[in-house]
Write a protein that holds these residues in place. Structure first.
Motif, PDB file in Angstrom:
ATOM      1  N   UNK A 128       0.809  -1.220   0.000  1.00 46.65           N
ATOM      2  CA  UNK A 128       0.000   0.000   0.000  1.00 46.65           C
ATOM      3  C   UNK A 128       0.843   1.273   0.000  1.00 46.65           C
ATOM      4  N   UNK A 129       2.128   1.179   0.309  1.00 46.69           N
ATOM      5  CA  UNK A 129       2.964   2.380   0.349  1.00 46.69           C
ATOM      6  C   UNK A 129       3.599   2.709  -0.998  1.00 46.69           C
ATOM      7  N   UNK A 130       3.308   1.907  -2.028  1.00 43.05           N
ATOM      8  CA  UNK A 130       3.932   2.147  -3.335  1.00 43.05           C
ATOM      9  C   UNK A 130       3.413   3.433  -3.976  1.00 43.05           C
ATOM     10  N   UNK A 131       4.339   4.172  -4.569  1.00 41.72           N
ATOM     11  CA  UNK A 131       3.975   5.327  -5.386  1.00 41.72           C
ATOM     12  C   UNK A 131       5.119   5.608  -6.347  1.00 41.72           C
ATOM     13  N   UNK A 132       4.838   6.349  -7.400  1.00 44.41           N
ATOM     14  CA  UNK A 132       5.885   6.695  -8.352  1.00 44.41           C
ATOM     15  C   UNK A 132       6.068   5.644  -9.420  1.00 44.41           C
ATOM     16  N   UNK A 133       7.275   5.538  -9.936  1.00 40.54           N
ATOM     17  CA  UNK A 133       7.565   4.625 -11.029  1.00 40.54           C
ATOM     18  C   UNK A 133       8.105   3.296 -10.509  1.00 40.54           C
ATOM     19  N   UNK A 134       7.877   2.256 -11.297  1.00 47.02           N
ATOM     20  CA  UNK A 134       8.425   0.940 -10.983  1.00 47.02           C
ATOM     21  C   UNK A 134       9.906   0.943 -11.367  1.00 47.02           C
ATOM     22  N   UNK A 135      10.758   0.658 -10.412  1.00 37.52           N
ATOM     23  CA  UNK A 135      12.202   0.699 -10.648  1.00 37.52           C
ATOM     24  C   UNK A 135      12.760  -0.706 -10.865  1.00 37.52           C
ATOM     25  N   UNK A 136      13.925  -0.742 -11.484  1.00 41.06           N
ATOM     26  CA  UNK A 136      14.600  -2.016 -11.742  1.00 41.06           C
ATOM     27  C   UNK A 136      14.866  -2.742 -10.421  1.00 41.06           C
ATOM     28  N   UNK A 137      14.793  -4.071 -10.440  1.00 40.70           N
ATOM     29  CA  UNK A 137      14.604  -4.938 -11.609  1.00 40.70           C
ATOM     30  C   UNK A 137      13.153  -5.353 -11.835  1.00 40.70           C
ATOM     31  N   UNK A 138      12.186  -4.560 -11.351  1.00 39.55           N
ATOM     32  CA  UNK A 138      10.800  -5.013 -11.336  1.00 39.55           C
ATOM     33  C   UNK A 138       9.966  -4.708 -12.584  1.00 39.55           C
ATOM     34  N   UNK A 139      10.396  -3.800 -13.499  1.00 33.84           N
ATOM     35  CA  UNK A 139       9.578  -3.629 -14.704  1.00 33.84           C
ATOM     36  C   UNK A 139       9.340  -4.928 -15.481  1.00 33.84           C
ATOM     37  N   UNK A 140      10.349  -5.778 -15.571  1.00 30.28           N
ATOM     38  CA  UNK A 140      10.181  -7.049 -16.287  1.00 30.28           C
ATOM     39  C   UNK A 140       9.166  -7.942 -15.585  1.00 30.28           C
ATOM     40  N   UNK A 141       9.120  -7.851 -14.254  1.00 30.62           N
ATOM     41  CA  UNK A 141       8.154  -8.651 -13.495  1.00 30.62           C
ATOM     42  C   UNK A 141       6.735  -8.163 -13.768  1.00 30.62           C
ATOM     43  N   UNK A 142       6.538  -6.855 -13.737  1.00 36.74           N
ATOM     44  CA  UNK A 142       5.192  -6.312 -14.000  1.00 36.74           C
ATOM     45  C   UNK A 142       4.750  -6.655 -15.417  1.00 36.74           C
ATOM     46  N   UNK A 143       5.653  -6.542 -16.388  1.00 35.34           N
ATOM     47  CA  UNK A 143       5.297  -6.911 -17.774  1.00 35.34           C
ATOM     48  C   UNK A 143       4.891  -8.373 -17.850  1.00 35.34           C
ATOM     49  N   UNK A 144       5.641  -9.240 -17.157  1.00 35.58           N
ATOM     50  CA  UNK A 144       5.311 -10.666 -17.169  1.00 35.58           C
ATOM     51  C   UNK A 144       3.958 -10.920 -16.512  1.00 35.58           C
ATOM     52  N   UNK A 145       3.657 -10.201 -15.433  1.00 37.00           N
ATOM     53  CA  UNK A 145       2.360 -10.359 -14.771  1.00 37.00           C
ATOM     54  C   UNK A 145       1.220  -9.891 -15.670  1.00 37.00           C
ATOM     55  N   UNK A 146       1.458  -8.861 -16.454  1.00 35.24           N
ATOM     56  CA  UNK A 146       0.444  -8.383 -17.403  1.00 35.24           C
ATOM     57  C   UNK A 146       0.170  -9.410 -18.492  1.00 35.24           C
ATOM     58  N   UNK A 147       1.227 -10.084 -18.943  1.00 36.70           N
ATOM     59  CA  UNK A 147       1.132 -10.929 -20.122  1.00 36.70           C
ATOM     60  C   UNK A 147       0.772 -12.381 -19.818  1.00 36.70           C
ATOM     61  N   UNK A 148       1.049 -12.841 -18.608  1.00 33.56           N
ATOM     62  CA  UNK A 148       0.863 -14.255 -18.307  1.00 33.56           C
ATOM     63  C   UNK A 148      -0.605 -14.664 -18.325  1.00 33.56           C
ATOM     64  N   UNK A 149      -0.832 -15.917 -18.681  1.00 34.58           N
ATOM     65  CA  UNK A 149      -2.175 -16.495 -18.604  1.00 34.58           C
ATOM     66  C   UNK A 149      -2.368 -17.238 -17.284  1.00 34.58           C
ATOM     67  N   UNK A 150      -1.325 -17.305 -16.474  1.00 31.03           N
ATOM     68  CA  UNK A 150      -1.404 -17.991 -15.193  1.00 31.03           C
ATOM     69  C   UNK A 150      -2.183 -17.138 -14.183  1.00 31.03           C
ATOM     70  N   UNK A 151      -2.858 -17.767 -13.228  1.00 34.73           N
ATOM     71  CA  UNK A 151      -3.557 -16.987 -12.198  1.00 34.73           C
ATOM     72  C   UNK A 151      -2.558 -16.321 -11.261  1.00 34.73           C
TER      73      UNK A 151
END
Length: 236
Positions: A128-151
């Motif tokens: 809940x304390x997140x704000x601003x931009x996603x910093x490395x190394x997590x952009x690749x994780x967020x992209x993968x979460x967007x694209x995955x068909x897994x729950x």
């Protein structure tokens, strides 16, 4: 009755209250939060659906909740693996990681590669304390979460979402919609943008503190640490 939501400042104040007048330690709260997450995962993804659970952990309290959840999932019979690229120097997080290492739970370095052998994902990157931009190394994780068909089960907040305004309007994270959200203590305002199965976890708030924060706490049953609610906050 619609459950009241807690914004970032109120949620932080409630945590301080729990560790002040409530006499809880952060270790206790993290243990109870992680236990809640593990029970929600067991509810939505029983072992018959696949044992491999990939837990993505950030460097803060949300990541600590994920580490605790992974330990419980191991003892339920799952085979968790941990993506934890920014380990904290805090002793509490180091102990949580050591507990998993002693169980031979693997820590992985390549999140997209680990998805290939995964049945369910726990998103414990940002809370809940997140704000601003996603910093490395997590952009690749967020992209993968967007694209995955897994729950995906998100802990307290879908990572990259604004606590009040929900998913980004465009760009990274704007298409991320997890299958499950586990709101800890109380739902956050972003819950109104969430479309999946919603659980409230955190069976540790006293009636006194609940009244102080005007919380409409759900009724937990039996030994359950989570309650499933609908999009209006009504218990299912």
């Amino acid at each position: 009755m619609t459950l009241k939501t807690l914004g970032a400042q109120a949620a932080a104040a409630l945590d301080r209250e729990l560790m002040g007048s409530g006499a809880f330690s952060i270790d206790q709260l993290m243990e109870l939060a992680g236990l809640s997450v593990s029970q929600a995962v067991y509810r939505v993804h029983p072992p018959r659906l696949g044992l491999n659970i990939l837990v993505a952990c950030g460097p803060g309290n949300n990541g600590g909740d994920g580490l605790v959840a992974a330990r419980h999932l191991f003892h339920y019979g799952y085979k968790p693996s941990i993506y934890y690229p920014k380990r904290s120097n805090n002793e509490l997080y180091q102990r949580l990681a050591k507990q998993l290492e002693d169980l031979d739970v693997p820590f992985v370095d390549d999140f997209p590669a680990a998805l290939k052998s995964t049945h369910h994902i726990v998103d414990a990157v940002f809370g809940f304390s997140f704000s601003g931009e996603v910093r490395e190394p997590f952009p690749a994780v967020i992209r993968a979460l967007e694209e995955t068909k897994l729950p995906v089960t998100s802990v307290d907040a879908p990572s990259s979402w604004n606590i009040d305004e929900g998913p980004p309007k465009s760009g990274l994270g704007s298409n991320f919609q997890p299958a499950v959200l586990v709101s800890l203590t109380a739902p956050k305002p972003l819950a109104r943008f969430f479309k999946g199965r919603h659980f409230v976890g955190g069976r540790f708030v006293s009636p006194k503190i609940a009244r102080q924060y005007d919380l409409d706490l759900p009724q937990y049953e039996g030994i359950d640490q989570v309650v499933e609610v609908d999009h209006n906050g009504q218990k299912l």
